[in-house]
Write an enzyme that holds these catalytic residues in place. Structure first.
Site, PDB file in Angstrom:
ATOM      1  N   TRP A  26       0.297 -21.248   9.795  1.00 26.24           N
ATOM      2  CA  TRP A  26      -0.180 -20.161   9.516  1.00 26.24           C
ATOM      3  C   TRP A  26      -1.846 -19.933   9.600  1.00 26.24           C
ATOM      4  O   TRP A  26      -2.717 -20.781   9.394  1.00 26.24           O
ATOM      5  CB  TRP A  26      -0.143 -20.172   7.787  1.00 26.24           C
ATOM      6  CG  TRP A  26      -0.414 -18.805   7.186  1.00 26.24           C
ATOM      7  CD1 TRP A  26      -0.329 -17.486   7.490  1.00 26.24           C
ATOM      8  CD2 TRP A  26      -1.178 -18.809   5.637  1.00 26.24           C
ATOM      9  NE1 TRP A  26      -0.554 -16.715   6.454  1.00 26.24           N
ATOM     10  CE2 TRP A  26      -1.164 -17.222   5.558  1.00 26.24           C
ATOM     11  CE3 TRP A  26      -1.810 -19.746   5.186  1.00 26.24           C
ATOM     12  CZ2 TRP A  26      -2.004 -16.833   4.425  1.00 26.24           C
ATOM     13  CZ3 TRP A  26      -2.374 -19.265   3.684  1.00 26.24           C
ATOM     14  CH2 TRP A  26      -2.247 -18.100   3.382  1.00 26.24           C
TER      15      TRP A  26
ATOM     16  N   ASP B 152       1.828 -27.619   1.714  1.00 29.77           N
ATOM     17  CA  ASP B 152       1.750 -26.102   1.282  1.00 29.77           C
ATOM     18  C   ASP B 152       3.228 -25.955   1.207  1.00 29.77           C
ATOM     19  O   ASP B 152       3.923 -25.660   2.343  1.00 29.77           O
ATOM     20  CB  ASP B 152       1.219 -25.544   2.447  1.00 29.77           C
ATOM     21  CG  ASP B 152       0.810 -24.054   2.155  1.00 29.77           C
ATOM     22  OD1 ASP B 152       0.376 -23.157   2.850  1.00 29.77           O
ATOM     23  OD2 ASP B 152       1.618 -23.441   0.793  1.00 29.77           O
TER      24      ASP B 152
ATOM     25  N   LYS C 297       6.374 -14.944  -2.437  1.00 31.10           N
ATOM     26  CA  LYS C 297       7.712 -14.776  -1.516  1.00 31.10           C
ATOM     27  C   LYS C 297       8.863 -14.876  -2.490  1.00 31.10           C
ATOM     28  O   LYS C 297       9.742 -13.929  -2.922  1.00 31.10           O
ATOM     29  CB  LYS C 297       7.694 -15.305  -0.321  1.00 31.10           C
ATOM     30  CG  LYS C 297       6.901 -14.982   0.771  1.00 31.10           C
ATOM     31  CD  LYS C 297       5.619 -15.651   0.840  1.00 31.10           C
ATOM     32  CE  LYS C 297       4.695 -15.263   2.048  1.00 31.10           C
ATOM     33  NZ  LYS C 297       3.392 -15.738   1.645  1.00 31.10           N
TER      34      LYS C 297
END
Lengths: 402, 416
Positions: free
Chosen positions: A132, A213, A249
């Protein structure tokens, strides 16, 4: 009066935002946005989960708006730790986890990066290639030097496991590694369980620190427990890990900025010390974390029925994406594409690293009004039964001469 | 190599001087306890308040489909309305669009964004803080790696502004220094410059080409009128300064836990505004991504709806008036008790806080004997004073300060 800010240049544009802007500006009725990393339903609409709606109803109008403690909502943090460490985790029972509420996954990563800088000032962070984009920004702004490790193999559109293991072995003992717990962003390529065990073993040999993460727990397989497998493997092997968790999310709480940073410590005393330091870092950044999202999360997770509803809704989202993966792959194969599209269904989570070249992506945009980031990352959340045929056709057209 | 314990050397951080007080208060079982520590408004029952304007805004936004983030339009609107509040809706800069701003995580977040921005573009600069200032200011700039300097502000002898010292420090600071100013309701002292003094401060800052940074945390709490409390900023704008402001909606909208604020810059032109905004967004993106939507929506709804905004204006006045009333009552009570000391500062100081002048031993006694909690610098949050507890409080203060006339003489010399 001198001008203070004459030397300030505009910051480089965020490439992902640029995709969305271009999409919005496109008048074509056929346009498809597979750039955005946010869930859409089969009509291409954003979704507010029913469990969230219910939680909002319950908390509306009767809450004070006082400051949360610096470490955030204790309830929310406790429930969140259960998701990552396990409902009956001994580490939670023994109070060995230093944990604070954070501003979603970004905030958790940044707090950890700042903590790492403060207490391991000579350390670096090993980051997978690719990752990311904001990971780089976060550790850079925390002034922690970055190293990379092999991850994605373009030839196979899969994991470059051998090179990954080499990098793990060659890194100096006691290095810090950033790992995506599941549903790797942007590639969708995750190690298998066997591979995770090997990675964990090698980490133990080298004394490396694993920072996970976990932004997509629930989105990978539809089962949050299963998606936490990598973390559980490391915990079983005795690692002292750190975890960033996000509800952006999997609860659709994107804009509420709710997450959690946790660091597993040797004992309760150390956990108290580490937590106090994390809180201090937070105090100098924003004092205490935002209230609303935390209340939604603790309302949902604290009520067995609401939690059950949430788990069902997460599975619905994950299943829809898995279904679209299958549909897209089948559509391409049906059209007689001679290329291998296996990776569409092998890859996991919200994203598919299609293998499309920038030139092919440009053609998709210019000729077919299909928008994605130029690295060929397709957000499967943007794929619907309504547009999957169109998308497959377009991809086939731009790749068949390849 | 065995698993190395990465962080076993981490020792506990010192308690935060302000939040530590609340922790101690919460742990105290005494029914008489009073929390005068944190600067959060309480009504006359000692209860936290959710403003009616906030309730109205909540009802208005309930059920809205806003997910990933607030739309760019709402963002810009909120920043614009926030800027109007402090710079004045008729100010040239606002009318010409010469301002850049982003939402921030309340005042703390706005200060931190500015500190980070300052370090990037003026890496060798310092920030001059008034002595004293909110304790977290030093921490914020330190974590942003901008070093601190102090300028004279509070005179413990007079319990008033050390104006001469302040002006001297402005004159003596190297040209082009950064100064942090509290435009109203100074925290922790409650001592504000007069309008005339602000004009002089602005003048000397201009002469020395210094940069004025305003921390606007209590607009509305000084006089009860938003516009009036922004007077200092208006003066600076009229004098042609390019200022920046950290704005908090924690107190004046009661949105404490939602973490809503704004960081804004007055710019040369709109092109510069675009550049500055993009840099701020980049700093924020690597820190927390984007600000939490709920608070942003509440603020933009309140500021964007005439009726709700009018209600808010009334509610601020009520809060400010209650505090002013408590100041008067506390002072009267102490004088009625026959305290030989001078308590004028209780009513001359402005905003949420009273810098009592109490010494460490006295504060200690207040905690131990009377269960009255305040920060160790003697700062009293007047918002925590009610008609129900003001007499108890006056009595307690009188007890710990009235231990003999000789002592009060000594205290008088050292500034009490």
């Amino acid at each position: 009066m001198s001008s203070w800010w004459r030397s300030v240049e505009p910051a480089p544009k965020d490439p992902i935002l640029g995709v969305t802007e271009a999409f919005l500006a496109d008048p074509s009725p056929d346009k498809v946005n597979v750039g955005v990393g946010a869930y859409r339903d089969d009509n291409g609409k954003p979704v507010v989960l029913e469990c969230v709606r219910e939680a909002e109803r319950r908390i509306a109008g009767n809450l004070k708006m006082e400051y949360l403690p610096m470490g955030g909502s204790v309830n929310m943090v406790q429930e969140t730790l259960k998701l990552a460490y396990g409902e009956n985790s001994e580490f939670i029972k023994d109070k060995r986890i230093a944990a604070v509420q954070s501003l979603s996954g970004t905030g958790a990563c940044r707090l950890f990066a700042d903590f790492q800088k403060r207490f391991r000032p000579d350390s670096q962070i090993y980051i997978p290639v690719p990752t990311w984009a904001n990971h780089h920004n976060i550790w850079r702004d925390a002034q922690v030097p970055q190293r990379s490790y092999h991850y994605y193999l373009p030839e196979t559109r899969g994991l470059d496991f051998a090179a990954l293991m080499d990098d793990v072995k060659n890194a100096p003992d006691g290095s810090f590694f950033l790992l995506h717990a599941c549903a790797h962003n942007p590639t969708g390529v995750d190690p298998t369980e066997v591979q995770w065990r090997e990675i964990s073993y090698q980490f133990k040999v080298k004394g490396h620190f694993a920072f996970f993460d976990m932004a997509y727990q629930g989105f990978a397989s539809g089962d949050p427990e299963r998606d936490a497998k990598s973390i559980r493997i490391f915990l079983n092997d005795g690692h002292f890990i750190g975890i960033s968790q996000s509800y952006a999310k999997n609860m659709g709480l994107y804009g509420q900025r709710v997450g959690c940073l946790s660091v597993l410590c040797e004992d309760e005393k150390q956990a108290v010390a580490v937590k106090s330091q994390l809180q201090q870092l937070a105090r100098r950044m924003y004092s205490n974390p935002p209230l609303h999202g935390a209340l939604i999360v603790s309302t949902i997770l604290g009520d067995p029925d609401l939690k059950k509803l949430w788990l069902k809704e997460v599975k619905v989202m994950a299943d829809r994406i898995i279904g679209m993966r299958t549909a897209l792959r089948e559509s391409l194969e049906k059209r007689g594409s001679t290329l291998s599209w296996r990776h569409i269904t092998d890859q996991i989570g919200m994203f598919c690293y299609s293998g499309l070249t920038p030139e092919q992506v440009d053609r998709l945009t210019n000729e077919y009004h299909i928008y994605m980031t130029r690295n060929g990352r397709i957000s499967m959340a943007g794929v619907t039964t309504g547009n999957v045929g169109y998308l497959a056709n377009a991809i086939h057209e731009v790749t068949k001469s390849a | 190599m065995s698993i190395v314990r990465r962080f076993e050397h981490v020792s506990p951080a010192p308690k935060d001087p302000i939040t530590g007080v609340t922790e101690a208060f919460l742990a105290d079982p005494s029914p008489n306890k009073i929390n005068l520590g944190v600067g959060a408004y309480r009504d006359d029952e000692g209860r936290p308040v959710v403003l009616q304007c906030v309730r109205d805004a909540e009802a208005k936004i309930a059920g809205s489909e806003f997910l990933e983030s607030v739309s760019a339009a709402v963002n810009s609107k909120m920043v614009e309305e926030s800027c109007k509040l402090i710079y004045g809706k008729d100010s040239d800069a606002v009318m010409e669009g010469r301002f850049a701003g982003i939402q921030a995580l309340s005042g703390t977040g706005a200060c931190r964004l500015f500190a980070e921005f300052q370090r990037r573009f003026y890496p060798n600069s310092h920030m001059y803080f008034p002595a004293p200032t909110w304790s977290n200011h030093h921490n914020i700039w330190r974590d942003a790696q901008v070093s601190a300097r102090n300028f004279c502000y509070y005179d413990p002898q007079s319990k008033d502004l050390n104006f001469e010292g302040l002006i001297n420090d402005i004159k003596n600071a190297p040209e082009g220094s950064f100064f942090l100013l509290h435009p109203c309701a100074h925290n922790p002292t409650g001592v504000d410059p007069t309008e005339e003094e602000w004009r002089e401060i602005s003048y000397y800052l201009k002469v020395k080409n210094h940069f004025p940074f305003f921390d606007v945390a209590y607009q509305g709490f000084a006089s009860g009128v938003m516009d009036k409390d922004a007077r200092a900023i208006h003066i600076f704008l009229q004098d042609g300064h390019l200022v920046a402001c950290a704005q908090s909606f924690a107190k004046n909208m009661g949105l404490y836990g939602h973490r809503v604020g704004c960081l804004s810059f007055i710019c040369d032109d709109s092109k510069q505004a675009v550049a500055i905004k993009s840099q701020l967004q980049q700093i924020a993106r690597a820190m927390y991504g984007s600000p939490p939507v709920h608070g942003v929506l509440l603020v933009s709804t309140i500021l964007g709806d005439q009726a709700i905004k009018a209600l808010w204006t009334e509610e601020i006045k009520i809060m400010a008036d209650r505090i002013q009333g408590m100041r008067a009552t506390l002072r009267e009570s102490l004088e009625k008790l026959g305290s030989p000391l001078n308590w004028e500062h209780i009513t001359s100081q402005v905003g949420m806080f009273c810098y009592s002048g109490l010494k460490a031993e006295q504060i200690d006694r207040l905690v131990r004997e009377f269960h009255v909690y305040m920060t160790s610098d003697g700062r009293i949050s007047m918002a925590g004073v009610t008609t129900g507890n003001v007499n108890y409080l006056a009595n307690a203060i009188h007890e710990v300060t009235n231990s003999g006339y000789e002592e009060s003489q000594i205290l008088g010399e050292s500034g009490f």
